[in-house]
Scaffold this motif. Structure first.
Motif, PDB file in Angstrom:
ATOM      1  N   ASP A  89      -4.413  42.687  50.819  1.00 38.23           N
ATOM      2  CA  ASP A  89      -3.765  42.444  52.110  1.00 38.23           C
ATOM      3  C   ASP A  89      -3.548  43.802  52.750  1.00 38.23           C
ATOM      4  O   ASP A  89      -2.786  44.627  52.236  1.00 38.23           O
ATOM      5  CB  ASP A  89      -2.439  41.697  51.916  1.00 38.23           C
ATOM      6  CG  ASP A  89      -1.829  41.266  53.248  1.00 38.23           C
ATOM      7  OD1 ASP A  89      -2.195  41.860  54.291  1.00 38.23           O
ATOM      8  OD2 ASP A  89      -0.971  40.361  53.249  1.00 38.23           O
ATOM      9  N   SER A  90      -4.209  44.032  53.876  1.00 39.01           N
ATOM     10  CA  SER A  90      -4.176  45.362  54.491  1.00 39.01           C
ATOM     11  C   SER A  90      -3.104  45.530  55.554  1.00 39.01           C
ATOM     12  O   SER A  90      -3.117  46.515  56.308  1.00 39.01           O
ATOM     13  CB  SER A  90      -5.547  45.705  55.088  1.00 39.01           C
ATOM     14  OG  SER A  90      -6.484  45.892  54.050  1.00 39.01           O
ATOM     15  N   HIS A  91      -2.181  44.565  55.641  1.00 39.65           N
ATOM     16  CA  HIS A  91      -1.063  44.767  56.591  1.00 39.65           C
ATOM     17  C   HIS A  91       0.171  44.036  56.073  1.00 39.65           C
ATOM     18  O   HIS A  91       0.347  42.845  56.319  1.00 39.65           O
ATOM     19  CB  HIS A  91      -1.437  44.262  57.994  1.00 39.65           C
ATOM     20  CG  HIS A  91      -0.443  44.674  59.045  1.00 39.65           C
ATOM     21  ND1 HIS A  91      -0.789  45.399  60.170  1.00 39.65           N
ATOM     22  CD2 HIS A  91       0.893  44.470  59.134  1.00 39.65           C
ATOM     23  CE1 HIS A  91       0.294  45.614  60.901  1.00 39.65           C
ATOM     24  NE2 HIS A  91       1.338  45.040  60.298  1.00 39.65           N
ATOM     25  N   THR A  92       1.003  44.751  55.331  1.00 41.53           N
ATOM     26  CA  THR A  92       2.245  44.146  54.825  1.00 41.53           C
ATOM     27  C   THR A  92       3.419  45.090  55.069  1.00 41.53           C
ATOM     28  O   THR A  92       3.239  46.272  55.402  1.00 41.53           O
ATOM     29  CB  THR A  92       2.169  43.881  53.305  1.00 41.53           C
ATOM     30  OG1 THR A  92       2.070  45.138  52.619  1.00 41.53           O
ATOM     31  CG2 THR A  92       0.999  42.993  52.933  1.00 41.53           C
ATOM     32  N   HIS A  93       4.625  44.520  54.879  1.00 44.18           N
ATOM     33  CA  HIS A  93       5.862  45.309  54.923  1.00 44.18           C
ATOM     34  C   HIS A  93       6.756  44.817  53.786  1.00 44.18           C
ATOM     35  O   HIS A  93       7.499  43.847  53.963  1.00 44.18           O
ATOM     36  CB  HIS A  93       6.592  45.112  56.256  1.00 44.18           C
ATOM     37  CG  HIS A  93       5.765  45.467  57.450  1.00 44.18           C
ATOM     38  ND1 HIS A  93       5.601  46.764  57.865  1.00 44.18           N
ATOM     39  CD2 HIS A  93       5.036  44.710  58.302  1.00 44.18           C
ATOM     40  CE1 HIS A  93       4.819  46.790  58.936  1.00 44.18           C
ATOM     41  NE2 HIS A  93       4.455  45.548  59.220  1.00 44.18           N
ATOM     42  N   ILE A  94       6.684  45.471  52.652  1.00 45.67           N
ATOM     43  CA  ILE A  94       7.510  44.998  51.526  1.00 45.67           C
ATOM     44  C   ILE A  94       9.005  45.219  51.801  1.00 45.67           C
ATOM     45  O   ILE A  94       9.840  44.571  51.185  1.00 45.67           O
ATOM     46  CB  ILE A  94       7.104  45.637  50.175  1.00 45.67           C
ATOM     47  CG1 ILE A  94       7.138  47.162  50.237  1.00 45.67           C
ATOM     48  CG2 ILE A  94       5.749  45.129  49.712  1.00 45.67           C
ATOM     49  CD1 ILE A  94       6.932  47.825  48.879  1.00 45.67           C
ATOM     50  N   ALA A 125       9.221  41.553  46.534  1.00 43.61           N
ATOM     51  CA  ALA A 125       8.071  41.302  47.411  1.00 43.61           C
ATOM     52  C   ALA A 125       6.776  41.760  46.744  1.00 43.61           C
ATOM     53  O   ALA A 125       5.760  41.057  46.773  1.00 43.61           O
ATOM     54  CB  ALA A 125       8.270  42.016  48.742  1.00 43.61           C
ATOM     55  N   ALA A 126       6.823  42.930  46.124  1.00 45.58           N
ATOM     56  CA  ALA A 126       5.627  43.460  45.453  1.00 45.58           C
ATOM     57  C   ALA A 126       5.206  42.519  44.325  1.00 45.58           C
ATOM     58  O   ALA A 126       4.023  42.210  44.156  1.00 45.58           O
ATOM     59  CB  ALA A 126       5.916  44.856  44.910  1.00 45.58           C
ATOM     60  N   ARG A 127       6.168  42.035  43.587  1.00 39.39           N
ATOM     61  CA  ARG A 127       5.872  41.110  42.499  1.00 39.39           C
ATOM     62  C   ARG A 127       5.285  39.794  43.034  1.00 39.39           C
ATOM     63  O   ARG A 127       4.329  39.260  42.492  1.00 39.39           O
ATOM     64  CB  ARG A 127       7.171  40.816  41.714  1.00 39.39           C
ATOM     65  CG  ARG A 127       6.919  39.984  40.486  1.00 39.39           C
ATOM     66  CD  ARG A 127       8.197  39.488  39.840  1.00 39.39           C
ATOM     67  NE  ARG A 127       7.818  38.640  38.739  1.00 39.39           N
ATOM     68  CZ  ARG A 127       7.794  39.031  37.480  1.00 39.39           C
ATOM     69  NH1 ARG A 127       8.176  40.229  37.144  1.00 39.39           N
ATOM     70  NH2 ARG A 127       7.384  38.209  36.546  1.00 39.39           N
ATOM     71  N   ARG A 128       5.863  39.315  44.140  1.00 45.34           N
ATOM     72  CA  ARG A 128       5.367  38.084  44.763  1.00 45.34           C
ATOM     73  C   ARG A 128       3.889  38.228  45.138  1.00 45.34           C
ATOM     74  O   ARG A 128       3.099  37.310  44.957  1.00 45.34           O
ATOM     75  CB  ARG A 128       6.169  37.768  46.032  1.00 45.34           C
ATOM     76  CG  ARG A 128       7.541  37.195  45.786  1.00 45.34           C
ATOM     77  CD  ARG A 128       7.509  35.683  45.573  1.00 45.34           C
ATOM     78  NE  ARG A 128       6.907  34.958  46.677  1.00 45.34           N
ATOM     79  CZ  ARG A 128       6.107  33.904  46.536  1.00 45.34           C
ATOM     80  NH1 ARG A 128       5.813  33.444  45.342  1.00 45.34           N
ATOM     81  NH2 ARG A 128       5.595  33.291  47.601  1.00 45.34           N
TER      82      ARG A 128
END
Ligand SMILES: [Zn+2]
Length: 435
Positions: A89-94, A125-128
């Motif tokens: 996923d090249s656009h996230t905000h954890i 979030a990272a784990r999800r």
């Protein structure tokens, strides 16, 4: 004295054990039997494949009929499953946790929680993401949490917490008047979701600071507010000038890094392209001139469709009308870009979408708007890897790539929604979920 000697002795033993464990992890052989393999790069799936993994790398991929299985290999049987590379996923905000107006919207993310809570939630979030088969994220700014993404990346790489490979953008850059929080008394000094810089000297300095502190990419806001104009068009307020942006791009490229530009349309989008942005984020309103310039410059397009279908204002309000116009223009822009063969890369804006929701929902929007399922998968695997300068290392099941491998029940080429239900996740040669 004796105690000291004993503790040195214990430390030596611990070091020896750790060394042995590292050595055995590095040489451990795992074999995956894949019923169907979509390798992320080839246009056709292959049946009955044997993937041999040594340590954290893929050693070979071959037909089950001819493959010789190493005697000491651990066998993972995914012969009833479809196997794919770990998704990107090249656009996230954890560091964002949704923007539901009922929960205080965007502002509540920044104003209320202590940084430790934000870091704890970013860890979740990272784990999800990893649980859902996303083994690499380009996380494009912490929204006021400073260099928190660098720390989370270190925690993942150090083995303290599980998570995807993170490519981080740290603080992002915008101009005065170009980033919320908004609507507070002007006497108050409000925190900013991005680093504010004005003039090419300041923007270059901001880029230098961020690169110095661990940014893998630079994120720039080239547009900010948007509204419906007097002729029913979408107006997006431009932020940086071309001159300000060029200083950032020049600096980032000098460090061998790239620049992602948030840009909706109009003046800000054109400045983003004239200033040499490497990727356009969102691009809700791409005119023909922008598309041809993207093709000419090889600019990547990360549309993030799904997020523009959440949290719409009521239909009879200016914000509600703007939200609906944004979504309808986005569909047209995406279809135009697809038809013109602009390089489209999968991105969701998770964080803008709560992390409790499925990341793979973006595949459904992309295919609804005409992208083939295989193309959509490649946008989240090998094509994303090229944009991220990780070609051959991630986003592909092939020799020499990192052993980031996932599996689903059924055929995602017939029903892309299956990707919302990842059953098996291996990252870096280690099984995180499933068998
Ligand atoms: Zn975003």
């Amino acid at each position: 004295m004796k105690i000291q000697c004993f503790s040195v002795f214990l430390m030596l033993i611990a070091a020896a054990v750790a060394q042995e464990q590292t050595a055995s992890l590095a040489t451990r052989v795992t074999v995956i039997r894949a019923g169907v393999l979509i390798d992320g790069k080839s246009d056709k799936p292959r049946r009955n494949q044997i993937i041999t993994i040594r340590g954290n790398k893929i050693e070979s991929v071959s037909d089950a009929g001819v493959a010789k299985l190493p005697a000491d290999a651990t066998i993972i049987d995914l012969s009833e499953e479809t196997v794919l590379p770990g998704l990107i996923d090249s656009h996230t905000h954890i560091f964002l946790q949704g923007e539901d107006p009922a929960k205080g919207g965007y502002d509540a993310n920044i104003l209320n929680p202590p940084l430790s809570l934000r870091a704890a939630r970013a860890t979740v979030a990272a784990r999800r993401a990893l649980e859902q088969g996303f083994t690499t994220l380009r996380d494009v700014e912490t929204e006021g949490a400073g260099y928190g993404d660098v720390g989370i990346k270190q925690a993942i790489n150090g083995g303290y917490i599980p998570g995807p490979r993170l490519i981080v953008a740290t603080r992002a850059i915008s101009t005065t008047g170009g980033y919320p929080l908004e609507g507070y008394a002007p006497e108050l000094e409000m925190p900013k979701g991005a680093q504010i810089a004005d003039g090419p000297v300041e923007t270059r300095k901001a880029a230098r600071e961020q690169l110095d502190h661990g940014a893998d990419w630079i994120k720039v806001y080239m547009t900010h507010r948007s509204w419906v104009g007097k002729n029913g068009e979408l107006v997006s307020q431009p932020t940086l000038t071309v001159e300000e942006l060029r200083a950032i791009v020049d600096e980032a490229h000098g460090w061998g890094k790239k620049v992602a530009c948030h840009a909706y349309g109009g003046i800000g989008l054109h400045r983003a392209l004239d200033g040499g942005c490497d990727s356009i984020e969102h691009g809700l309103d791409l005119d023909d001139a922008a598309i041809s310039q993207m093709l000419k410059q090889g600019t990547w397009y990360v549309p993030t469709l799904s997020v523009y279908y959440t949290d719409w204002g009521p239909a009879d309000t200016p914000d509600g009308q703007r939200d609906r116009l944004r979504a309808s223009l986005h569909e047209v822009s995406f279809k135009k870009a697809l038809k013109s063969s602009v390089k489209i890369v999968f991105g969701t804006d998770m964080g803008g979408i709560p992390w409790t929701e499925p990341i793979a929902q973006e595949f459904i929007r992309m295919t609804e708007f005409g992208m083939s399922p295989m193309d959509a998968i490649q946008s989240a695997t090998s094509r994303a890897a090229v944009m991220l300068d990780e070609e051959g290392k991630v986003g592909v099941v092939a020799p020499a790539a990192f052993a980031d491998v996932i599996a689903v029940h059924g055929d995602p080429l017939r029903d892309i929604k299956i990707l919302e239900n990842v059953q098996f996740v291996m990252k870096d040669g280690q099984v995180f979920r499933g068998k």
